[in-house]
Design a protein around this motif. Sequence first.
Motif, PDB file in Angstrom:
ATOM      1  N   UNK A 171     -87.078 -13.423-148.032  1.00  0.00           N
ATOM      2  CA  UNK A 171     -86.474 -14.730-148.308  1.00  0.00           C
ATOM      3  C   UNK A 171     -84.962 -14.539-148.260  1.00  0.00           C
ATOM      4  N   UNK A 172     -84.235 -15.616-148.433  1.00  0.00           N
ATOM      5  CA  UNK A 172     -82.765 -15.516-148.407  1.00  0.00           C
ATOM      6  C   UNK A 172     -82.234 -14.735-149.605  1.00  0.00           C
ATOM      7  N   UNK A 173     -83.075 -14.528-150.627  1.00  0.00           N
ATOM      8  CA  UNK A 173     -82.644 -13.822-151.834  1.00  0.00           C
ATOM      9  C   UNK A 173     -83.019 -12.331-151.818  1.00  0.00           C
ATOM     10  N   UNK A 174     -83.748 -11.882-150.835  1.00  0.00           N
ATOM     11  CA  UNK A 174     -84.201 -10.489-150.790  1.00  0.00           C
ATOM     12  C   UNK A 174     -83.027  -9.536-150.562  1.00  0.00           C
ATOM     13  N   UNK A 175     -82.977  -8.477-151.355  1.00  0.00           N
ATOM     14  CA  UNK A 175     -81.980  -7.432-151.160  1.00  0.00           C
ATOM     15  C   UNK A 175     -82.508  -6.462-150.105  1.00  0.00           C
ATOM     16  N   UNK A 176     -81.758  -6.277-149.033  1.00  0.00           N
ATOM     17  CA  UNK A 176     -82.199  -5.371-147.969  1.00  0.00           C
ATOM     18  C   UNK A 176     -81.304  -4.135-147.844  1.00  0.00           C
ATOM     19  N   UNK A 177     -80.218  -4.095-148.592  1.00  0.00           N
ATOM     20  CA  UNK A 177     -79.317  -2.949-148.563  1.00  0.00           C
ATOM     21  C   UNK A 177     -79.831  -1.848-149.490  1.00  0.00           C
ATOM     22  N   UNK A 178     -80.098  -0.658-148.943  1.00  0.00           N
ATOM     23  CA  UNK A 178     -80.532   0.471-149.771  1.00  0.00           C
ATOM     24  C   UNK A 178     -79.527   0.742-150.881  1.00  0.00           C
ATOM     25  N   UNK A 179     -78.249   0.752-150.523  1.00  0.00           N
ATOM     26  CA  UNK A 179     -77.206   1.093-151.492  1.00  0.00           C
ATOM     27  C   UNK A 179     -77.195   0.111-152.657  1.00  0.00           C
ATOM     28  N   UNK A 180     -77.235  -1.194-152.346  1.00  0.00           N
ATOM     29  CA  UNK A 180     -77.218  -2.204-153.400  1.00  0.00           C
ATOM     30  C   UNK A 180     -78.491  -2.150-154.236  1.00  0.00           C
ATOM     31  N   UNK A 181     -79.628  -1.983-153.580  1.00  0.00           N
ATOM     32  CA  UNK A 181     -80.898  -1.936-154.301  1.00  0.00           C
ATOM     33  C   UNK A 181     -80.958  -0.721-155.223  1.00  0.00           C
ATOM     34  N   UNK A 182     -80.563   0.447-154.727  1.00  0.00           N
ATOM     35  CA  UNK A 182     -80.567   1.657-155.549  1.00  0.00           C
ATOM     36  C   UNK A 182     -79.619   1.519-156.736  1.00  0.00           C
ATOM     37  N   UNK A 183     -78.480   0.853-156.519  1.00  0.00           N
ATOM     38  CA  UNK A 183     -77.527   0.629-157.605  1.00  0.00           C
ATOM     39  C   UNK A 183     -78.131  -0.258-158.685  1.00  0.00           C
ATOM     40  N   UNK A 184     -78.810  -1.323-158.274  1.00  0.00           N
ATOM     41  CA  UNK A 184     -79.438  -2.231-159.243  1.00  0.00           C
ATOM     42  C   UNK A 184     -80.582  -1.548-159.980  1.00  0.00           C
ATOM     43  N   UNK A 186     -80.852   1.654-160.618  1.00  0.00           N
ATOM     44  CA  UNK A 186     -80.272   2.636-161.533  1.00  0.00           C
ATOM     45  C   UNK A 186     -79.700   1.970-162.782  1.00  0.00           C
ATOM     46  N   UNK A 187     -79.199   0.746-162.629  1.00  0.00           N
ATOM     47  CA  UNK A 187     -78.590   0.036-163.753  1.00  0.00           C
ATOM     48  C   UNK A 187     -79.619  -0.687-164.623  1.00  0.00           C
ATOM     49  N   UNK A 188     -80.844  -0.806-164.141  1.00  0.00           N
ATOM     50  CA  UNK A 188     -81.890  -1.526-164.880  1.00  0.00           C
ATOM     51  C   UNK A 188     -82.344  -0.705-166.081  1.00  0.00           C
ATOM     52  N   UNK A 189     -82.214  -1.238-167.309  1.00  0.00           N
ATOM     53  CA  UNK A 189     -82.748  -0.522-168.472  1.00  0.00           C
ATOM     54  C   UNK A 189     -84.252  -0.324-168.306  1.00  0.00           C
ATOM     55  N   UNK A 190     -84.760   0.891-168.448  1.00  0.00           N
ATOM     56  CA  UNK A 190     -86.170   1.153-168.153  1.00  0.00           C
ATOM     57  C   UNK A 190     -87.150   0.437-169.070  1.00  0.00           C
ATOM     58  N   UNK A 191     -86.673  -0.059-170.218  1.00  0.00           N
ATOM     59  CA  UNK A 191     -87.580  -0.746-171.140  1.00  0.00           C
ATOM     60  C   UNK A 191     -87.461  -2.263-171.038  1.00  0.00           C
TER      61      UNK A 191
END
Length: 256
Positions: A171-184, A186-191
């Motif tokens: 969709x128009x909202x899908x993240x397709x950049x590896x760099x951006x996706x990996x950054x998000x 990594x920043x996501x609290x695991x809980x």
Amino acid sequence: MALRHEPTASYHSVQDALRVLETVGRRGTGINETELARETGIATERLTTLLRMLRREAYVEQITDGAYVTGAAFARLGSADGHRQAQRDTLQRTLDRLRDRVGAAVYLSRYVDGEVRVTQYADSPATPKVNEWVDFRYSAHATAVGKSLLTQLDHEGRRDHLARHRPARLTSRTITSDRLLLSKLAAQPPTAPVLDLQEYAVGTVCAAVPLTAGSTAGSTAGCLALSLPLEHAHRLRRAADTLNRSAAPMLLSLAI
């Protein structure tokens, strides 16, 4: 591949519930709440909450004198032949109750052999499951389920997954950049709940919470998820909070 091990509240609840079950199991004729508190070292208020959960899931039952003994669900798990089916039946009953509680289709997913798998789900005519128009194995980058599972992997595990399943625009909202996706990731609290706001499918929002990060349920990442039509997006965060609070029974069933 390694997992991030950061204990969740559900993990601690499962650890305490397993101690209670072990203690009840040793006392075949029954044990009362006061004795349980003394032998397990669990505070009375918390023990009462755990016993309520264990009774609801039929792992323990209370007999006429108020003592606790192991219940029907626990007895079924004792048979090697029936263990897998008993576990699946228990998980399905829990999913069905959760579906009715949150008013949404709910899903149990695992990361097995490097792939995303929805192992069980509960839906209904009023709460239909999401249309899997792109196989979940190939769309982890765009789904709450996939992203929740990927957050539980280490950095190399995530990179390996994305190398095998290149992020495609759904969709128009899908993240397709590896760099951006990996950054998000990594920043996501695991809980914390992971959200999908029309990244997988237009008109659908989803949330997922981790199940096995730091748990005793093995080295396989898992998550509990729900999906809602866009017109119910205002309910998503509250439903995700309910999902998070309901993770302990699911994790206990996976751990036993």
